[in-house]
Design a protein around this motif. Structure first.
Motif, PDB file in Angstrom:
ATOM      1  N   ARG A 186      33.605  67.604  43.547  1.00 27.46           N
ATOM      2  CA  ARG A 186      32.380  66.785  43.586  1.00 27.46           C
ATOM      3  C   ARG A 186      31.404  67.240  42.490  1.00 27.46           C
ATOM      4  NH1 ARG A 186      28.337  66.887  48.921  1.00 27.46           N
ATOM      5  NH2 ARG A 186      26.645  65.610  48.063  1.00 27.46           N
ATOM      6  N   SER A 187      31.369  68.540  42.256  1.00 25.48           N
ATOM      7  CA  SER A 187      30.472  69.080  41.231  1.00 25.48           C
ATOM      8  C   SER A 187      30.893  68.637  39.840  1.00 25.48           C
ATOM      9  CB  SER A 187      30.449  70.608  41.312  1.00 25.48           C
ATOM     10  OG  SER A 187      30.015  71.008  42.585  1.00 25.48           O
ATOM     11  N   GLY A 188      32.199  68.664  39.586  1.00 25.07           N
ATOM     12  CA  GLY A 188      32.698  68.186  38.288  1.00 25.07           C
ATOM     13  C   GLY A 188      32.330  66.724  38.093  1.00 25.07           C
ATOM     14  N   ASP A 189      32.521  65.936  39.136  1.00 32.00           N
ATOM     15  CA  ASP A 189      32.183  64.501  39.056  1.00 32.00           C
ATOM     16  C   ASP A 189      30.686  64.312  38.806  1.00 32.00           C
ATOM     17  OD1 ASP A 189      34.797  63.752  39.481  1.00 32.00           O
ATOM     18  OD2 ASP A 189      34.564  63.548  41.650  1.00 32.00           O
ATOM     19  N   LEU A 190      29.891  65.145  39.453  1.00 31.78           N
ATOM     20  CA  LEU A 190      28.433  65.038  39.291  1.00 31.78           C
ATOM     21  C   LEU A 190      28.037  65.312  37.832  1.00 31.78           C
ATOM     22  CD1 LEU A 190      25.842  66.496  41.772  1.00 31.78           C
ATOM     23  CD2 LEU A 190      25.408  66.534  39.355  1.00 31.78           C
ATOM     24  N   VAL A 191      28.648  66.344  37.249  1.00 34.90           N
ATOM     25  CA  VAL A 191      28.316  66.705  35.858  1.00 34.90           C
ATOM     26  C   VAL A 191      28.694  65.553  34.916  1.00 34.90           C
ATOM     27  CG1 VAL A 191      28.783  68.337  33.978  1.00 34.90           C
ATOM     28  CG2 VAL A 191      28.505  69.186  36.317  1.00 34.90           C
ATOM     29  N   SER A 192      29.875  64.967  35.118  1.00 32.80           N
ATOM     30  CA  SER A 192      30.299  63.847  34.260  1.00 32.80           C
ATOM     31  C   SER A 192      29.375  62.645  34.423  1.00 32.80           C
ATOM     32  CB  SER A 192      31.709  63.367  34.627  1.00 32.80           C
ATOM     33  OG  SER A 192      32.612  64.363  34.361  1.00 32.80           O
ATOM     34  N   TYR A 193      29.070  62.322  35.673  1.00 39.74           N
ATOM     35  CA  TYR A 193      28.212  61.156  35.928  1.00 39.74           C
ATOM     36  C   TYR A 193      26.848  61.360  35.277  1.00 39.74           C
ATOM     37  CZ  TYR A 193      26.333  57.162  38.548  1.00 39.74           C
ATOM     38  OH  TYR A 193      25.782  55.957  38.894  1.00 39.74           O
ATOM     39  N   CYS A 194      26.369  62.586  35.368  1.00 41.47           N
ATOM     40  CA  CYS A 194      25.060  62.920  34.816  1.00 41.47           C
ATOM     41  C   CYS A 194      25.063  62.750  33.291  1.00 41.47           C
ATOM     42  CB  CYS A 194      24.749  64.356  35.202  1.00 41.47           C
ATOM     43  SG  CYS A 194      23.053  64.763  35.021  1.00 41.47           S
ATOM     44  N   ALA A 195      26.163  63.146  32.666  1.00 38.24           N
ATOM     45  CA  ALA A 195      26.271  62.982  31.207  1.00 38.24           C
ATOM     46  C   ALA A 195      26.223  61.496  30.855  1.00 38.24           C
ATOM     47  CB  ALA A 195      27.563  63.624  30.716  1.00 38.24           C
ATOM     48  N   GLU A 196      26.949  60.688  31.626  1.00 40.20           N
ATOM     49  CA  GLU A 196      26.978  59.228  31.364  1.00 40.20           C
ATOM     50  C   GLU A 196      25.615  58.600  31.604  1.00 40.20           C
ATOM     51  OE1 GLU A 196      30.045  57.577  33.807  1.00 40.20           O
ATOM     52  OE2 GLU A 196      31.544  58.886  32.877  1.00 40.20           O
ATOM     53  N   GLU A 197      25.011  58.967  32.729  1.00 41.46           N
ATOM     54  CA  GLU A 197      23.696  58.407  33.064  1.00 41.46           C
ATOM     55  C   GLU A 197      22.653  58.838  32.025  1.00 41.46           C
ATOM     56  OE1 GLU A 197      23.165  56.203  35.127  1.00 41.46           O
ATOM     57  OE2 GLU A 197      21.170  56.334  36.008  1.00 41.46           O
ATOM     58  N   GLY A 198      22.762  60.088  31.613  1.00 41.79           N
ATOM     59  CA  GLY A 198      21.802  60.623  30.639  1.00 41.79           C
ATOM     60  C   GLY A 198      21.838  59.882  29.309  1.00 41.79           C
ATOM     61  N   VAL A 199      23.031  59.638  28.795  1.00 38.20           N
ATOM     62  CA  VAL A 199      23.080  58.944  27.498  1.00 38.20           C
ATOM     63  C   VAL A 199      22.488  57.541  27.621  1.00 38.20           C
ATOM     64  CG1 VAL A 199      24.936  60.233  26.370  1.00 38.20           C
ATOM     65  CG2 VAL A 199      25.509  58.272  27.768  1.00 38.20           C
ATOM     66  N   LEU A 217      29.567  67.944  25.607  1.00 39.03           N
ATOM     67  CA  LEU A 217      29.732  69.303  26.145  1.00 39.03           C
ATOM     68  C   LEU A 217      29.725  69.300  27.679  1.00 39.03           C
ATOM     69  CD1 LEU A 217      27.551  71.417  23.681  1.00 39.03           C
ATOM     70  CD2 LEU A 217      30.010  71.647  24.060  1.00 39.03           C
ATOM     71  N   LEU A 218      28.889  68.453  28.249  1.00 37.60           N
ATOM     72  CA  LEU A 218      28.857  68.379  29.720  1.00 37.60           C
ATOM     73  C   LEU A 218      30.175  67.841  30.269  1.00 37.60           C
ATOM     74  CD1 LEU A 218      25.184  67.228  30.371  1.00 37.60           C
ATOM     75  CD2 LEU A 218      26.232  69.329  31.222  1.00 37.60           C
ATOM     76  N   HIS A 219      30.738  66.829  29.598  1.00 40.04           N
ATOM     77  CA  HIS A 219      32.041  66.307  30.039  1.00 40.04           C
ATOM     78  C   HIS A 219      33.105  67.403  29.965  1.00 40.04           C
ATOM     79  CE1 HIS A 219      31.183  62.152  30.870  1.00 40.04           C
ATOM     80  NE2 HIS A 219      30.603  61.967  29.696  1.00 40.04           N
ATOM     81  N   LYS A 220      33.013  68.216  28.919  1.00 39.36           N
ATOM     82  CA  LYS A 220      33.975  69.304  28.762  1.00 39.36           C
ATOM     83  C   LYS A 220      33.816  70.314  29.906  1.00 39.36           C
ATOM     84  CE  LYS A 220      35.599  72.013  24.898  1.00 39.36           C
ATOM     85  NZ  LYS A 220      35.202  72.632  23.638  1.00 39.36           N
ATOM     86  N   ALA A 221      32.562  70.660  30.204  1.00 43.65           N
ATOM     87  CA  ALA A 221      32.305  71.612  31.299  1.00 43.65           C
ATOM     88  C   ALA A 221      32.820  71.052  32.623  1.00 43.65           C
ATOM     89  CB  ALA A 221      30.807  71.903  31.394  1.00 43.65           C
ATOM     90  N   ALA A 222      32.628  69.739  32.822  1.00 45.89           N
ATOM     91  CA  ALA A 222      33.077  69.108  34.076  1.00 45.89           C
ATOM     92  C   ALA A 222      34.594  69.239  34.226  1.00 45.89           C
ATOM     93  CB  ALA A 222      32.668  67.642  34.093  1.00 45.89           C
ATOM     94  N   HIS A 230      30.291  78.287  30.018  1.00 42.99           N
ATOM     95  CA  HIS A 230      30.486  79.212  28.888  1.00 42.99           C
ATOM     96  C   HIS A 230      31.715  78.775  28.080  1.00 42.99           C
ATOM     97  CE1 HIS A 230      30.771  83.139  26.828  1.00 42.99           C
ATOM     98  NE2 HIS A 230      32.063  83.091  27.119  1.00 42.99           N
ATOM     99  N   LEU A 231      32.801  78.511  28.800  1.00 40.35           N
ATOM    100  CA  LEU A 231      34.043  78.107  28.124  1.00 40.35           C
ATOM    101  C   LEU A 231      33.885  76.769  27.404  1.00 40.35           C
ATOM    102  CD1 LEU A 231      36.692  79.062  30.866  1.00 40.35           C
ATOM    103  CD2 LEU A 231      36.195  80.288  28.742  1.00 40.35           C
ATOM    104  N   ALA A 232      33.032  75.913  27.922  1.00 44.14           N
ATOM    105  CA  ALA A 232      32.833  74.598  27.282  1.00 44.14           C
ATOM    106  C   ALA A 232      32.147  74.740  25.926  1.00 44.14           C
ATOM    107  CB  ALA A 232      32.008  73.695  28.204  1.00 44.14           C
TER     108      ALA A 232
END
Ligand code: G3H
Length: 478
Positions: free
Chosen positions: A105-118, A69-74, A198-200
């Motif tokens: 940069r924010s989109g990239d941050l969200v994606s990176y965070c999803a990867e780091e989190g898993v 879902l975070l990747h989708k939001a990003a 929300h859209l994600a």
């Protein structure tokens, strides 16, 4: 009023029952650009209740699904970069290109965070008891990281999107729910960013966004018993929040007076380029901006000349034209900056340019021969005014840096790496940059301030860890 932007509660966009709104003033025109809902304390209660409920099932949602879902939001955030950037231009006068960069940069941050989190949340520890004296191997300890509950995120006006997602994404990947209180200047950009989440398709109530007056809902939010963690970036308010908050983890980033120390052997062209970029980008409205130059006397004239030449090339005007220097965020901010300039003038600083101001627009100004009795030597202008203090020894520079009540970042320009490391060790700041201007990014680097600059450490990995708690289960063998 139909032109008031709605707030976001339980997965829906709503009008406040207060019937009141808060105006977002365009710093360039100084006229009302947008209006947002002035939410009530009752609405805050509803938001926290919804966040509590949503968090329970979110904590049980598989980690890979949270990441998905975070990747989708990003991706959606990046698709929406143009309209969000346009809000940033109108609400906080961020130059057009920088506004787009903030969203990407924010989109990239969200994606990176999803990867780091898993990765980091997908691992726990296994410990055995017989390493501690007196124990046999009869206890096995399993640890994992569990969420804290409801995280309250309060970003500042200068990065309403990026410093919101740097709190939202770690909170969510770690299984927390999130309540966002955006700054009034930048609130509409933040609401638009929330719309991307929300859209994600995140579950209802997991993310909420409450707008309104600090005087009405500020303390109520930060002292709310339903809040389990506060991540705040901004000014002095953070100190007050810290004192009043309950027994919950706090992440605070409260500004700085980043010093730039220039040694005699420095590459002066490199230093000058970084001083101008560091001191004047987004008109100096960054916590990590170069806020005082401490230059060794023998190279001071040469350095000031080089900086002056570069300052002369900065474009000044509206953010829509992508000018380097744009109006500062509010009239009171401009007045404060002017106060510092006038104090320096009265006490004999050398003005490298003429002081010029029109409305909230302040022309870039370099002040040479600043002395410690001037306010600008210590205070944070958060504007396009940069003081130069001439020093006669490295120790003098380190002393000036450490005498500040701030301790965010600092930088050193020298060709001698050994000296640079020794000076870095002596500087009481969270980060020291060698041969470059201070900066928070790349966003996975640790980011922290000492003293009044903050509590805790940010950066993607640190934020995820900070928004979790360790849980152990011990298996006792017979
Ligand atoms: O204003 C504070 C920000 O955290 C600074 O971020 O170094 O990317 O401009 P930045």
């Amino acid at each position: 009023d139909d032109d008031v932007f709605k707030f976001y509660l339980d997965g829906e966009w709503k009008k406040s029952s207060s019937g009141k709104s808060v105006s977002v003033i365009n710093p360039t025109t100084r006229k009302t650009q947008f209006k947002v809902q002035a939410c009530t304390q009752e609405e805050v209660n509803k938001i926290i209740e919804a966040a509590k409920t949503a968090q329970k099932s979110w904590a049980k949602t598989p980690l890979w699904r949270r990441a998905e879902l975070l990747h989708k939001a990003a991706a959606i955030l990046k698709e929406h970069r143009a309209p969000i950037a346009e809000c940033l231009v109108k609400e906080i006068a961020k130059p057009a290109k920088d506004a787009v960069t903030e969203v990407v940069r924010s989109g990239d941050l969200v994606s990176y965070c999803a990867e780091e989190g898993v990765r980091i949340l997908g691992e726990g520890k296994f410990l055995v008891s017989d390493s501690f004296p007196g124990n046999e191997r009869t206890k096995y300890c399993l640890t994992s990281k569990i969420p804290l509950g409801v995280v309250l995120a309060i970003p500042p006006f200068n990065y309403p999107v990026n410093l919101a997602v740097s709190k939202i994404a770690p909170a969510l990947i770690a299984g927390n729910s999130l309540v966002l209180k955006p700054p009034t200047q930048g609130a509409v950009a933040a609401l638009h960013m929330v719309h991307c989440f929300h859209l994600a398709g995140f579950p209802k109530g997991l993310i909420s966004c409450v707008t309104g007056k600090g005087s009405e809902i500020g303390d109520f939010l930060t002292m709310h018993p339903g809040v389990n963690c506060i991540s705040f970036t901004g000014g002095d308010t953070g100190i007050a929040i810290s004192k009043r908050a309950g027994m919950i983890p706090l992440q605070m980033e409260l500004g700085g007076k980043d010093a730039c120390i220039i040694l005699e052997d420095a590459d002066l062209d490199l230093a000058a380029a970084n001083i101008v970029k560091g001191g004047f980008s987004y008109s100096g409205q960054r916590c990590t901006a170069v806020k005082v130059v401490l230059v060794m006397e023998p190279v001071a004239d040469a350095l000031v000349e080089k900086v002056k030449a570069k300052v002369a090339k900065l474009t000044v005007g509206p953010p829509e034209d992508d000018c380097d220097i744009t109006p500062v965020v509010t009239e009171s901010s401009a007045n404060y900056i002017e106060g510092l300039v006038m104090d320096a003038k009265q006490k004999g600083a050398t003005f490298c340019q003429e002081y010029k101001r029109e409305g909230n627009l302040i022309w870039p100004l370099l002040l040479d021969n600043v002395r410690p009795d001037m306010r600008i030597a210590w205070e944070e202008p958060f504007g396009p005014v940069l003081p130069v203090v001439r020093i006669n020894s490295v120790e003098e520079g380190i002393h000036h840096c450490n005498a500040s009540n701030f301790g965010l970042q600092g930088c050193i320009f020298t060709r001698d790496i050994n000296k640079a490391i020794l000076i870095s060790d002596a500087m009481e700041t969270g980060t020291v940059q060698i041969n470059s201007a201070p900066a928070r990014g790349p966003d996975h680097f640790p980011f922290q301030g000492l003293k009044d600059s903050g509590i805790g450490s940010q950066g993607i990995t640190n934020s995820i860890n900070m928004m979790t708690k360790i849980k152990s289960t011990v298996i006792n063998l017979p």
